[in-house]
Design a protein around this motif. Structure first.
Motif: not given
Length: 107
Positions: A40-49
């Motif tokens: 649903q929608g355009n959720p944002e996830a943040w990752f540390e690589v």
């Protein structure tokens, strides 16, 4: 005056190179994501690589969830599958630790 102008031009060129580097990484990851159904929608996830200078991914850590655990897991798998990540055109732009964001509807 010319020295200031040359420094500004060099900084601008380096910024453009850095953006191109980040774009190549985002594109490679995006091409490896298998999106789960029902987002649903355009959720944002943040990752540390964490990566090696070769671009090989050593570790991926979720910094901020999208709120959809299936999407978070799909993006993490895509990051790992994208190893080795593209290398920057200028070696001095390499960062061992990258913060990457992902939104399913972004280009």
């Amino acid at each position: 005056m010319q020295t200031e102008q040359a420094s500004a031009e060099k900084a601008r060129a380096q910024s453009l190179d850095e953006e191109a580097y980040k774009h190549r990484i985002r594109l490679k990851v995006r091409n490896n994501v298998s999106l789960p159904p029902g987002i649903q929608g355009n959720p944002e996830a943040w990752f540390e690589v964490t990566q090696l200078p070769t671009g090989d991914v050593l570790d991926v850590r979720l910094l901020r969830s999208s709120g959809n655990p299936a999407l978070d897991a799909a993006v993490e798998r895509a990051i790992r599958k994208s190893s080795p990540l593209p290398k920057p055109a200028q070696p001095e732009l390499f960062k061992r630790v990258l913060n990457l964001s992902y939104r399913p509807q972004d280009d």
